[in-house]
Design a protein around this motif. Structure first.
Motif, PDB file in Angstrom:
ATOM      1  N   TYR A 168      -9.770   7.561   1.757  1.00  0.00           N
ATOM      2  CA  TYR A 168      -8.775   7.239   2.646  1.00  0.00           C
ATOM      3  C   TYR A 168      -7.319   8.282   2.411  1.00  0.00           C
ATOM      4  O   TYR A 168      -7.415   8.373   1.099  1.00  0.00           O
ATOM      5  CB  TYR A 168      -8.267   5.846   2.338  1.00  0.00           C
ATOM      6  CG  TYR A 168      -6.904   5.527   3.459  1.00  0.00           C
ATOM      7  CD1 TYR A 168      -7.008   4.959   4.523  1.00  0.00           C
ATOM      8  CD2 TYR A 168      -5.584   5.659   2.922  1.00  0.00           C
ATOM      9  CE1 TYR A 168      -6.109   4.774   5.548  1.00  0.00           C
ATOM     10  CE2 TYR A 168      -4.580   5.190   3.813  1.00  0.00           C
ATOM     11  CZ  TYR A 168      -4.948   4.798   5.204  1.00  0.00           C
ATOM     12  OH  TYR A 168      -3.618   4.586   5.970  1.00  0.00           O
TER      13      TYR A 168
ATOM     14  N   LEU B  28       0.628   3.852   3.312  1.00  0.00           N
ATOM     15  CA  LEU B  28       0.336   2.448   2.828  1.00  0.00           C
ATOM     16  C   LEU B  28       0.688   1.553   3.879  1.00  0.00           C
ATOM     17  O   LEU B  28      -0.313   0.571   3.866  1.00  0.00           O
ATOM     18  CB  LEU B  28       1.228   2.190   1.560  1.00  0.00           C
ATOM     19  CG  LEU B  28       0.830   2.411   0.197  1.00  0.00           C
ATOM     20  CD1 LEU B  28       2.082   1.936  -0.633  1.00  0.00           C
ATOM     21  CD2 LEU B  28      -0.375   1.790  -0.123  1.00  0.00           C
TER      22      LEU B  28
ATOM     23  N   THR C 295       0.077   1.786   6.965  1.00  0.00           N
ATOM     24  CA  THR C 295      -0.955   1.898   7.809  1.00  0.00           C
ATOM     25  C   THR C 295      -2.366   1.353   7.363  1.00  0.00           C
ATOM     26  O   THR C 295      -3.223   0.746   7.868  1.00  0.00           O
ATOM     27  CB  THR C 295      -1.440   3.358   8.384  1.00  0.00           C
ATOM     28  OG1 THR C 295      -0.267   3.961   8.875  1.00  0.00           O
ATOM     29  CG2 THR C 295      -2.736   3.603   9.181  1.00  0.00           C
ATOM     30  N   LEU C 296      -2.392   1.412   5.941  1.00  0.00           N
ATOM     31  CA  LEU C 296      -3.455   1.056   5.238  1.00  0.00           C
ATOM     32  C   LEU C 296      -3.614  -0.655   5.096  1.00  0.00           C
ATOM     33  O   LEU C 296      -4.704  -1.172   5.512  1.00  0.00           O
ATOM     34  CB  LEU C 296      -3.510   1.285   3.521  1.00  0.00           C
ATOM     35  CG  LEU C 296      -4.472   1.120   2.670  1.00  0.00           C
ATOM     36  CD1 LEU C 296      -6.064   1.700   3.476  1.00  0.00           C
ATOM     37  CD2 LEU C 296      -4.281   1.407   1.324  1.00  0.00           C
ATOM     38  N   TYR C 297      -2.251  -1.093   5.194  1.00  0.00           N
ATOM     39  CA  TYR C 297      -2.006  -2.519   5.114  1.00  0.00           C
ATOM     40  C   TYR C 297      -2.733  -3.080   6.529  1.00  0.00           C
ATOM     41  O   TYR C 297      -3.261  -4.008   6.634  1.00  0.00           O
ATOM     42  CB  TYR C 297      -0.802  -2.900   5.054  1.00  0.00           C
ATOM     43  CG  TYR C 297      -0.194  -2.907   3.417  1.00  0.00           C
ATOM     44  CD1 TYR C 297      -1.228  -3.029   2.376  1.00  0.00           C
ATOM     45  CD2 TYR C 297       1.065  -2.191   3.191  1.00  0.00           C
ATOM     46  CE1 TYR C 297      -0.557  -2.730   1.107  1.00  0.00           C
ATOM     47  CE2 TYR C 297       1.301  -1.938   1.957  1.00  0.00           C
ATOM     48  CZ  TYR C 297       0.515  -2.455   0.815  1.00  0.00           C
ATOM     49  OH  TYR C 297       1.001  -2.090  -0.397  1.00  0.00           O
TER      50      TYR C 297
ATOM     51  N   GLU D 195      -4.363  -1.562   8.848  1.00  0.00           N
ATOM     52  CA  GLU D 195      -5.939  -1.292   9.109  1.00  0.00           C
ATOM     53  C   GLU D 195      -6.660  -2.329   8.377  1.00  0.00           C
ATOM     54  O   GLU D 195      -7.914  -2.653   9.131  1.00  0.00           O
ATOM     55  CB  GLU D 195      -6.323  -0.053   8.931  1.00  0.00           C
ATOM     56  CG  GLU D 195      -5.820   1.287   9.616  1.00  0.00           C
ATOM     57  CD  GLU D 195      -6.174   2.486   9.072  1.00  0.00           C
ATOM     58  OE1 GLU D 195      -6.834   2.647   8.056  1.00  0.00           O
ATOM     59  OE2 GLU D 195      -6.146   3.586   9.834  1.00  0.00           O
ATOM     60  N   ASN D 196      -6.214  -2.872   7.306  1.00  0.00           N
ATOM     61  CA  ASN D 196      -7.138  -3.955   6.579  1.00  0.00           C
ATOM     62  C   ASN D 196      -6.736  -5.554   6.997  1.00  0.00           C
ATOM     63  O   ASN D 196      -7.185  -6.185   6.568  1.00  0.00           O
ATOM     64  CB  ASN D 196      -7.139  -3.428   5.471  1.00  0.00           C
ATOM     65  CG  ASN D 196      -7.957  -2.492   5.013  1.00  0.00           C
ATOM     66  OD1 ASN D 196      -9.115  -2.546   4.595  1.00  0.00           O
ATOM     67  ND2 ASN D 196      -7.310  -1.234   5.026  1.00  0.00           N
TER      68      ASN D 196
ATOM     69  N   ILE E  43      -7.761  -4.252  -1.253  1.00  0.00           N
ATOM     70  CA  ILE E  43      -8.127  -3.258  -0.178  1.00  0.00           C
ATOM     71  C   ILE E  43      -8.732  -2.178  -1.133  1.00  0.00           C
ATOM     72  O   ILE E  43      -9.859  -1.494  -0.482  1.00  0.00           O
ATOM     73  CB  ILE E  43      -6.699  -2.883   0.450  1.00  0.00           C
ATOM     74  CG1 ILE E  43      -6.445  -3.772   1.287  1.00  0.00           C
ATOM     75  CG2 ILE E  43      -7.126  -1.646   1.425  1.00  0.00           C
ATOM     76  CD1 ILE E  43      -4.652  -3.585   1.619  1.00  0.00           C
TER      77      ILE E  43
ATOM     78  N   LEU F  59     -12.631  -0.367  -0.523  1.00  0.00           N
ATOM     79  CA  LEU F  59     -12.777   0.812  -0.118  1.00  0.00           C
ATOM     80  C   LEU F  59     -13.646   1.660  -1.050  1.00  0.00           C
ATOM     81  O   LEU F  59     -14.241   2.479  -0.535  1.00  0.00           O
ATOM     82  CB  LEU F  59     -11.469   1.549   0.323  1.00  0.00           C
ATOM     83  CG  LEU F  59     -10.663   1.215   1.357  1.00  0.00           C
ATOM     84  CD1 LEU F  59      -9.360   1.848   1.379  1.00  0.00           C
ATOM     85  CD2 LEU F  59     -11.389   1.586   2.745  1.00  0.00           C
TER      86      LEU F  59
END
Length: 244
Positions: free
Chosen positions: A216, A220, A222-224, A226-227, A235, A239
């Protein structure tokens, strides 16, 4: 700014070739804090060493501040501050002040500017009580503060930190966090590896490296999203396919 495109790096281990980095492409922007996360052996330190100019790449391209890293110019090296985990690079016979003076002059700082820089670091890391003591008998945390300070003394535009808060107590760790947030405000480029998710959560961007590949790269937030989760540790573990 740091730009790596399709970077590969292998090492020979017991007569067998081991590919540590596999087509790594990253973009690290100034004015943002970027975390490099992954298990031990994922390739984090190798990537940082390549960016610092300590290892050549086998394939791909790497640009530091718009210049090809392969040129390894003196001006480019002066523009990078590097700290590797477990390697403070300190000399037992030198005092804290002598370390900072040595590295400041090594980077070509004017004497007056260096004096101001040392005074600032002394204050920021609360080292006034031991500035004139030799580091030989310092605790691990005290040595780490000196190591961080010598990384910052020449005020470069790019900072590479590998496990920077190793050995620091809660006060020292908070000092470091305040300092990197200050670097962000000054539009510096900051890339650091850490296993501490509390530190990683301070960052704007995150790069998750696993077995030499990028799992990835992005913000951050966006990561939150997306998950659909705010548990960063969970997370990251998911991953890199680890069991919780």
């Amino acid at each position: 700014m740091i730009d790596a495109v399709n970077v590969k790096k292998s090492f020979i281990n017991k007569k067998a070739e081991h590919e540590v980095l596999k087509n790594i492409t990253i973009h690290v922007q100034p004015g943002k804090l970027t975390a490099l996360v992954g298990k031990n052996g994922a390739g984090k330190t190798t990537l940082l060493r390549i960016i610092a100019g300590l290892h050549d790449i086998d394939e791909g391209e790497l640009f530091i501040g718009g210049e090809p890293q392969s040129t390894k110019t003196l001006s480019q090296r002066k523009n990078i501050g590097v700290l590797f985990g477990g390697d403070t690079g300190l000399y037992n016979r030198l005092t804290v002040r002598e370390h900072l003076e040595y590295y400041g002059f090594l980077y070509g700082l004017d004497e007056l500017i260096l004096k101001k820089r040392i005074s600032l670091l002394e204050k920021d890391f609360q080292m006034g009580s031991y500035m004139n003591r030799r580091v030989k008998h310092f605790s691990k945390g005290m040595k780490q503060k000196v190591a961080i300070s010598k990384t910052m003394v020449h005020d470069p535009d790019i900072y590479l930190f590998d496990e920077p808060t190793t050995g620091l107590d809660i006060i020292g760790s908070n000092m470091f966090r305040e300092k990197v947030l200050d670097l962000k405000e000054k539009n510096k480029t900051v890339l650091f590896s850490s296993h501490n998710m509390e530190e990683v959560a301070l960052c704007d961007d995150i790069i998750i490296l696993h077995e030499g590949t990028i799992h990835y790269e992005g913000t951050l937030n966006t990561l939150y999203k997306e998950n659909n989760d705010w548990n960063l540790n969970k997370i990251v573990m998911n991953l890199i396919n680890e069991e919780l």
